[in-house]
Design a protein around this motif. Sequence first.
Motif, short mmCIF file in Angstrom:
data_model
loop_
_atom_site.label_atom_id
_atom_site.label_comp_id
_atom_site.label_asym_id
_atom_site.label_seq_id
_atom_site.Cartn_x
_atom_site.Cartn_y
_atom_site.Cartn_z
N ARG A 17 -11.24 -2.47 0.84
CA ARG A 17 -11.84 -2.03 -0.43
C ARG A 17 -11.99 -3.22 -1.38
NH1 ARG A 17 -10.69 4.15 -1.69
NH2 ARG A 17 -9.61 4.77 0.22
N GLY A 18 -13.19 -3.33 -1.96
CA GLY A 18 -13.47 -4.43 -2.87
C GLY A 18 -13.90 -5.70 -2.18
N LEU A 21 -15.08 -0.90 -4.61
CA LEU A 21 -13.74 -0.80 -5.18
C LEU A 21 -13.22 0.63 -5.12
CD1 LEU A 21 -14.26 -2.90 -8.43
CD2 LEU A 21 -12.81 -3.54 -6.49
N ASP A 31 -11.20 3.84 -6.86
CA ASP A 31 -11.04 4.38 -8.21
C ASP A 31 -9.67 5.01 -8.41
OD1 ASP A 31 -11.32 6.61 -6.64
OD2 ASP A 31 -13.18 7.32 -7.56
N GLN A 74 -14.23 -7.83 -7.59
CA GLN A 74 -12.85 -7.46 -7.91
C GLN A 74 -12.47 -7.69 -9.36
OE1 GLN A 74 -10.55 -9.54 -4.92
NE2 GLN A 74 -11.75 -8.57 -3.29
N ALA A 122 -12.04 -4.52 -11.06
CA ALA A 122 -11.07 -3.56 -10.52
C ALA A 122 -10.08 -3.10 -11.59
CB ALA A 122 -10.31 -4.18 -9.36
N GLY A 174 -5.33 -1.24 -7.66
CA GLY A 174 -5.22 -2.05 -6.46
C GLY A 174 -4.50 -1.29 -5.37
#
Length: 252
Positions: A47-48, A54, A56, A170, A173, A176
Amino acid sequence: MIISHDVSGAGPAVVLLHSSVCDRRMWDPQWQPLVDAGYRVVRCDFRGFGDTPLADAPYSASADVLSLLDHLGIETAAFVGASYGGRIALTIAALRPAAVSALALLCAAKPGHQPSDALLALDAEEEELLEAGDIDGAVELNVRTWLGPEADEPTRELVRRMQRHNFEVQLAATVGPQKEDVDLARVTAPTLAVGGAHDVPDFREIAASLPALLPNARHQELPWAGHLPNLERPAEVTELLKAFLQESLAGR
């Protein structure tokens, strides 16, 4: 969500997990040779990274990979993990040992590793550059740090493109990955732990330490390598991986 991925070939499954400096394109040199060697090869973007957006909400990178394998109908696979991807491969091997037939770890990170002062200083330098809006400087810091002397200019440019894209995505973001503490004593797969003589000391030490932590691991340090050996000497590392997979998966 199923993370972005490629899959090709037939035979025992081999999953390629990328470094946090890169995305799944880092495996371009190994992709077709492994398919041609008789494996069903899967590579994905965390992811990212790359083509995967990204998250959520807090997430587990290892759970994302396992969900992808379930989606593809793969019950057991060999994993090849570079750096952060190596940490995720180790996590998966500890959480679901029966799903992992072999582990090839290229300059891998390790769950629970406490970074050295030198690695913390590197992270702080990167953060300072990014906070100042100097993405170019942060990219070059990573290229200098993570590629060894054998890397040619096209390889350095590829890493620049991948790292720049990662930063651009990122920096937006808000969440994480979840921290995952695992018991490495649960890992049963035959393991090749590769280090690079020109790598940051943390990763050299992790590679050297794994045979004492895993029941069926061996260590090999490449005297010419930095942190991304599969990009620095692609053909040599491809042959190393093919030999290890052939040995480890014989009869499976």
